[in-house]
Write an enzyme that holds these catalytic residues in place. Structure first.
Site, PDB file in Angstrom:
ATOM      1  N   GLU A  75      -3.742   3.332  16.696  1.00 61.72           N
ATOM      2  CA  GLU A  75      -3.660   2.020  16.574  1.00 61.72           C
ATOM      3  C   GLU A  75      -2.934   0.987  15.658  1.00 61.72           C
ATOM      4  O   GLU A  75      -3.358   2.070  14.462  1.00 61.72           O
ATOM      5  CB  GLU A  75      -4.837   1.275  16.392  1.00 61.72           C
ATOM      6  CG  GLU A  75      -5.460   0.795  18.341  1.00 61.72           C
ATOM      7  CD  GLU A  75      -7.081   0.520  18.445  1.00 61.72           C
ATOM      8  OE1 GLU A  75      -7.547   0.057  16.975  1.00 61.72           O
ATOM      9  OE2 GLU A  75      -7.778   1.196  18.865  1.00 61.72           O
ATOM     10  N   LYS A 115      -2.512  -0.973  12.697  1.00 61.31           N
ATOM     11  CA  LYS A 115      -2.827  -1.133  11.484  1.00 61.31           C
ATOM     12  C   LYS A 115      -2.401  -3.140  11.393  1.00 61.31           C
ATOM     13  O   LYS A 115      -1.250  -2.469  10.990  1.00 61.31           O
ATOM     14  CB  LYS A 115      -3.323  -0.959  10.221  1.00 61.31           C
ATOM     15  CG  LYS A 115      -4.503  -1.322   9.502  1.00 61.31           C
ATOM     16  CD  LYS A 115      -4.749  -0.136   8.099  1.00 61.31           C
ATOM     17  CE  LYS A 115      -5.534  -0.518   7.105  1.00 61.31           C
ATOM     18  NZ  LYS A 115      -5.154  -1.928   6.366  1.00 61.31           N
ATOM     19  N   ASP A 165      -1.457  -5.906   9.649  1.00 57.92           N
ATOM     20  CA  ASP A 165      -1.973  -6.927   8.762  1.00 57.92           C
ATOM     21  C   ASP A 165      -1.358  -8.230   8.255  1.00 57.92           C
ATOM     22  O   ASP A 165      -1.012  -8.884   8.867  1.00 57.92           O
ATOM     23  CB  ASP A 165      -0.015  -5.975   8.262  1.00 57.92           C
ATOM     24  CG  ASP A 165      -0.765  -6.312   6.388  1.00 57.92           C
ATOM     25  OD1 ASP A 165      -2.084  -6.914   5.870  1.00 57.92           O
ATOM     26  OD2 ASP A 165       0.825  -6.273   6.080  1.00 57.92           O
ATOM     27  N   TYR A 182     -10.139  -5.566  18.045  1.00 59.41           N
ATOM     28  CA  TYR A 182      -9.360  -4.235  18.394  1.00 59.41           C
ATOM     29  C   TYR A 182     -10.559  -2.692  18.721  1.00 59.41           C
ATOM     30  O   TYR A 182     -11.106  -2.176  18.271  1.00 59.41           O
ATOM     31  CB  TYR A 182      -8.778  -3.255  17.462  1.00 59.41           C
ATOM     32  CG  TYR A 182      -8.988  -4.011  16.002  1.00 59.41           C
ATOM     33  CD1 TYR A 182     -10.153  -3.466  15.278  1.00 59.41           C
ATOM     34  CD2 TYR A 182      -8.309  -4.985  15.281  1.00 59.41           C
ATOM     35  CE1 TYR A 182     -10.612  -4.444  14.280  1.00 59.41           C
ATOM     36  CE2 TYR A 182      -7.776  -5.636  13.653  1.00 59.41           C
ATOM     37  CZ  TYR A 182      -9.105  -5.473  13.382  1.00 59.41           C
ATOM     38  OH  TYR A 182      -9.849  -5.748  12.250  1.00 59.41           O
ATOM     39  N   LYS A 239      -1.890   4.594   5.567  1.00 59.41           N
ATOM     40  CA  LYS A 239      -0.973   4.246   5.480  1.00 59.41           C
ATOM     41  C   LYS A 239       0.248   4.438   5.041  1.00 59.41           C
ATOM     42  O   LYS A 239       1.362   4.955   5.150  1.00 59.41           O
ATOM     43  CB  LYS A 239      -1.448   3.512   3.635  1.00 59.41           C
ATOM     44  CG  LYS A 239      -3.097   3.076   4.072  1.00 59.41           C
ATOM     45  CD  LYS A 239      -3.388   1.591   4.081  1.00 59.41           C
ATOM     46  CE  LYS A 239      -3.006   0.980   2.733  1.00 59.41           C
ATOM     47  NZ  LYS A 239      -3.803  -0.874   2.576  1.00 59.41           N
ATOM     48  N   CYS A 254      17.545 -31.479 -18.531  1.00 56.38           N
ATOM     49  CA  CYS A 254      18.406 -30.326 -16.845  1.00 56.38           C
ATOM     50  C   CYS A 254      18.776 -29.258 -18.161  1.00 56.38           C
ATOM     51  O   CYS A 254      19.888 -29.675 -19.130  1.00 56.38           O
ATOM     52  CB  CYS A 254      19.165 -31.252 -16.157  1.00 56.38           C
ATOM     53  SG  CYS A 254      20.429 -30.837 -15.076  1.00 56.38           S
ATOM     54  N   CYS A 263      22.868 -30.550 -17.092  1.00 58.90           N
ATOM     55  CA  CYS A 263      23.549 -31.715 -17.951  1.00 58.90           C
ATOM     56  C   CYS A 263      22.896 -31.762 -18.475  1.00 58.90           C
ATOM     57  O   CYS A 263      23.692 -33.007 -19.262  1.00 58.90           O
ATOM     58  CB  CYS A 263      23.935 -32.603 -16.797  1.00 58.90           C
ATOM     59  SG  CYS A 263      22.051 -32.733 -15.768  1.00 58.90           S
ATOM     60  N   CYS A 296      16.399 -32.969 -12.272  1.00 59.35           N
ATOM     61  CA  CYS A 296      17.330 -33.490 -12.502  1.00 59.35           C
ATOM     62  C   CYS A 296      18.253 -34.538 -11.671  1.00 59.35           C
ATOM     63  O   CYS A 296      18.308 -34.681 -10.625  1.00 59.35           O
ATOM     64  CB  CYS A 296      18.652 -32.405 -12.737  1.00 59.35           C
ATOM     65  SG  CYS A 296      20.256 -33.553 -13.095  1.00 59.35           S
ATOM     66  N   CYS A 342      25.523 -35.004 -11.535  1.00 62.91           N
ATOM     67  CA  CYS A 342      24.887 -33.097 -12.288  1.00 62.91           C
ATOM     68  C   CYS A 342      26.296 -32.031 -12.020  1.00 62.91           C
ATOM     69  O   CYS A 342      25.988 -31.813 -10.903  1.00 62.91           O
ATOM     70  CB  CYS A 342      23.605 -33.052 -11.979  1.00 62.91           C
ATOM     71  SG  CYS A 342      23.215 -31.150 -13.166  1.00 62.91           S
TER      72      CYS A 342
HETATM   73  S1  IVH Z   1     -11.104  -0.511  13.260  1.00 63.21           S
HETATM   74  C1  IVH Z   1     -15.694  -0.536  11.346  1.00 63.21           C
HETATM   75  N1  IVH Z   1      -8.419  -1.362  14.423  1.00 63.21           N
HETATM   76  O1  IVH Z   1      -8.603  -2.979   8.963  1.00 63.21           O
HETATM   77  C2  IVH Z   1     -14.290  -0.289  11.712  1.00 63.21           C
HETATM   78  N2  IVH Z   1      -9.217  -2.137  12.259  1.00 63.21           N
HETATM   79  O2  IVH Z   1      -8.378  -1.418   5.913  1.00 63.21           O
HETATM   80  C3  IVH Z   1     -13.536  -1.705  12.546  1.00 63.21           C
HETATM   81  N3  IVH Z   1      -7.979  -3.341  10.761  1.00 63.21           N
HETATM   82  O3  IVH Z   1     -11.044  -4.311   7.888  1.00 63.21           O
HETATM   83  C4  IVH Z   1     -11.994  -1.910  11.524  1.00 63.21           C
HETATM   84  N4  IVH Z   1      -5.709  -3.011  12.107  1.00 63.21           N
HETATM   85  O4  IVH Z   1      -9.867  -5.872   9.413  1.00 63.21           O
HETATM   86  C5  IVH Z   1      -9.945  -1.447  12.837  1.00 63.21           C
HETATM   87  N5  IVH Z   1      -6.799  -1.108  14.927  1.00 63.21           N
HETATM   88  C6  IVH Z   1      -6.800  -1.679  13.591  1.00 63.21           C
HETATM   89  C7  IVH Z   1      -7.127  -2.617  12.833  1.00 63.21           C
HETATM   90  C8  IVH Z   1      -7.989  -2.630  11.459  1.00 63.21           C
HETATM   91  C9  IVH Z   1      -6.408  -3.654  10.841  1.00 63.21           C
HETATM   92  C10 IVH Z   1      -7.961  -4.112   9.150  1.00 63.21           C
HETATM   93  C11 IVH Z   1      -9.518  -3.856   9.523  1.00 63.21           C
HETATM   94  C12 IVH Z   1     -10.094  -3.746   8.782  1.00 63.21           C
HETATM   95  C13 IVH Z   1      -9.378  -2.705   7.534  1.00 63.21           C
HETATM   96  C14 IVH Z   1      -9.790  -1.742   7.005  1.00 63.21           C
END
Ligand code: IVH
Length: 704
Positions: free
Chosen positions: A138, A140, A142, A251, A349, A443, A446, A461, A466
């Site tokens: 899935e 991640k 942000d 998630y 990452k 400024c 001027c 200013c 100016c």
């Molecule tokens: S699973 C016990 N799934 O990333 C594990 N985390 O760096 C539960 N995050 O603390 C987390 N997308 O806040 C999971 N698809 C995803 C995620 C996700 C973002 C975040 C989450 C976690 C952090 C870890």
């Protein structure tokens, strides 16, 4: 209770309610069927915010919502805490109480390359004693981590991540996020209590709008959508939070208990992680089921993470990697956790969009409103394919807050297409040779003394003569979203100003082209282009002219509101602050700034001169009435109409508050199709929110 599955029944009920809503007995009827009306509204919230597939227009939704609101006002005894009207709390959050998570929120182990993933997979296989593992992938997300608890189908608590063991109770604020339902039918799956993990995010689009608003108000902008999202969770005023257009992805199910009657039945969905997400989705929660992939073995995982990294910039929200999870929940249990993270999941990452560099000096730039902006000059550094060598550090408070010094090593970040920002300084790396940043008292252009208004962070200013301000105002005036005089542009404005050919905004329309012809690089063709572009700008619609004037706090939206409120530019001069505040989204600050601008004699003289030079100051297309049965609905006509001329049909829609648009997009509400319709019809068929109607249906719409 609704489930996303009974879409037909709910669509049918919606139509019935939309008919009833128009009748005088609507409130009476709603009192006896209030839960049905609520389910209709919940269903459309789900369609809009979770399924991303709205089935009715915002206008229709608002009508039904108003009906519920009116019914509850007339019969307060019928209000329930999970009514769709109860999201918007009226009270402020006093403080946020610390509460424990049902299960500690661990973080994830990180991986950065193929070797890390292979290594992790080897350990998983060894522990599981299996040759290959089924994994899910899935995005991640942000944003800011949260946990939600539903008990007996009702959202009872939302908590920040905190230290992982306990977080702050932010239930009131979370209720403002429309993709999080206040009720969800978990009992259908035999679940009594459930704790769900997820991420609150701000989409790239919402983030840009939010930063534009901050910038318009002279406030420092946010570094990235993540900060914007996490900063919102602990806001005092839930209504403010609602304005931020936050979303959530859910998630992970960290804990659940079964209903007593169900202690023997285990739904098949409860056996895999993918099944759990499906269950969340079926209960109306925004789980990443569409984004998720199920794959066999680590080689497919590696293929997928690489493919996803290429998609990163095309997504509407920020992701910083992928999360790989063991799909089978029994196997997850077997693998268990270390003290820091689960062994059954790993984050992959993506390449960082952060970098460290050195802050070498600070320059002070004067903008069109006189605001003095400090700009940090950095040792050039590449992030995500772009070299960054200077970054705005906004104002004195921001410099203090980030503890910036000349010579500091700083962490910078570029989120997608967003302007890079300094995330923080690194005081630990200081050598003792760093120097404080001194804000000038005068400024830098001027030399007039600078002023700071009470409650503001920006030094200004105030000399409107100016040079820096004059030039910046002209640059803004000709810019793309303002008068859009392409051939003039920033470089030429500066050049003409330095050469004494251009001194002020009206001067743009009095340029001496024979003098310009003497400048190196200006041939016959480029002069012609310049003349044409300047001439064409005279006919720009009024809202562009108002925006181009660079009035403080008047961005494009406010400029449109002002233009729509008048027939002639000078009508704005006649409006006092109270009249101005009657307009949409115009508060005291904006109203005062507009008054300030229009009561200045020099400004009025400039506007008179612009009008005399032929610049359009009339609102040619006086905005559609704010009422009218089609208010806020957009229309596009295609093909040949048989009963009406197209221009007549358009005028009829406009008279009732409709808006005519030029092309098919998801913003279009109605495509009216005549004979021999072609490409537009085909395109509209692919967007299921557009209502495709024929001429007769259009005529009956007008009757309503
Ligand atoms: S699973 C016990 N799934 O990333 C594990 N985390 O760096 C539960 N995050 O603390 C987390 N997308 O806040 C999971 N698809 C995803 C995620 C996700 C973002 C975040 C989450 C976690 C952090 C870890």
């Amino acid at each position: 209770m609704y489930t996303p599955k009974n879409i037909h029944t709910l669509s049918h009920l919606t139509q019935q309610w939309l008919q009833k809503e128009k009748t005088p007995e609507a409130v009476y009827y709603a009192t006896t069927n209030i839960e049905e009306l609520r389910n209709v509204l919940r269903f459309h919230e789900y369609q809009y915010y979770v399924a991303n597939n709205p089935l009715i227009s915002d206008y229709e939704y608002d009508k039904l919502y108003k009906l519920l609101e009116n019914t509850e006002k007339a019969h307060p005894e019928l209000v329930t805490p999970v009514s769709p009207t109860q999201r918007v709390g009226n009270s402020l959050n006093q403080n946020f109480i610390t509460v424990p998570h049902l299960v500690p929120m661990l973080s994830l182990e990180n991986s950065y390359n193929k070797a890390d993933l292979l290594d992790w997979d080897r350990k998983v296989r060894e522990l599981a004693n299996m040759p290959a593992i089924e994994y899910t992938l899935e995005p991640k997300f942000d944003g800011a981590g949260i946990s939600l608890v539903y008990e007996n189908d009702v959202l009872i608590r939302a908590v920040t991540r905190g230290d992982g063991v306990e977080g702050e109770d932010i239930t009131n604020n979370i209720k403002q996020i429309r993709s999080i339902p206040l009720t969800a039918p978990f009992s259908k799956h035999g679940i009594q209590l459930i704790e769900i993990r997820g991420e609150v995010i701000m989409s790239k689009h919402a983030f840009e709008r939010y930063n534009e608003k901050l910038a318009e108000q002279g406030l420092p902008i946010m570094a990235n959508p993540r900060n914007a999202a996490s900063g919102s969770l602990r806001m005092k005023n839930p209504k403010e939070m609602a304005k931020r257009k936050l979303e959530a992805f859910l998630y992970h199910v960290s804990y659940y208990t079964k209903l007593p009657a169900n202690n023997t039945t285990v739904s098949a969905l409860l056996q895999t992680h993918a099944g759990m997400l499906q269950l969340l989705w079926e209960c109306g929660l925004h789980a990443p089921v569409k984004e998720q992939k199920i794959v066999q073995g680590i080689d497919s995982v590696i293929e997928q993470v690489e493919a996803f990294e290429h998609l990163r910039d095309t997504l509407p929200y920020e992701i910083d990697g992928m999360v790989v999870k063991v799909n089978n929940l029994a196997l997850q249990d077997l693998l268990g956790m270390t003290s820091h993270h689960p062994r059954w999941a790993i984050a992959y990452k993506f390449k960082a969009r952060q970098a460290t560099t050195v802050l070498n000096s600070v320059e002070f730039q004067v903008g069109r409103t006189g605001a003095v902006t400090p700009v940090a000059k950095l040792t050039p550094v590449a992030i995500g394919g772009v070299t960054v060598s200077s970054i705005s550090v906004h104002n004195e408070d921001y410099i203090k807050e980030k503890d910036l010094k000349i010579g500091d090593t700083v962490l910078i970040e570029r989120a997608g297409d967003v302007i890079p920002q300094i995330v923080k300084s690194m005081p630990k790396l200081r050598t003792g040779h760093e120097k404080p940043i001194h804000f000038p008292k005068n400024c830098p252009v001027c030399n007039c003394p600078l002023f700071k208004e009470e409650g503001e962070a920006v030094w200004r200013c105030v000399n409107i003569e100016c040079k820096a301000q004059v030039v910046e105002r002209m640059i803004h005036f000709v810019s793309k979203d303002a008068m859009d005089i392409k051939s003039l542009g920033e470089a030429n404005v500066r050049r003409f100003y330095e050469l004494g050919l251009l001194r002020d905004i009206p001067g743009i329309y009095k340029l001496d082209f024979s003098a310009i012809a003497q400048i190196e690089g200006f041939g016959k063709k480029s002069i012609e282009n310049l003349q044409q572009a300047i001439e064409a700008s005279k006919k720009q619609p009024l809202h562009r002219l108002i925006y181009a004037l660079g009035i403080r706090f008047v961005g494009e939206t406010t400029a449109k509101t002002l233009a729509n409120a008048v027939t002639h530019l000078f009508d704005v001069e006649k409006m006092d602050t109270l009249a101005l505040q009657q307009l949409d989204d115009v508060g005291v600050k904006v109203a005062e700034s507009v008054r300030h601008f229009f009561s200045n004699r020099q400004n009025m003289a400039m506007l008179e001169e612009l009008e005399a030079l032929g610049i359009l100051c009339f609102n040619e297309k006086r905005a559609e009435p704010q009422t009218g049965s089609l208010h806020g609905q957009s229309f596009l006509f295609t093909g040949t109409l048989t009963q009406l001329k197209r221009s007549e049909a358009e005028a009829m829609a406009e008279q009732r508050g409709g808006v005519i648009v030029g092309s098919v997009s998801s913003k279009l509400n109605y495509l009216v199709v005549g004979e021999d319709a072609g490409g537009k019809l085909e395109k509209a068929k692919k967007i299921n929110t557009i209502k495709i109607i024929d001429e007769n249906e259009f005529l009956s719409l007008l009757q309503q």
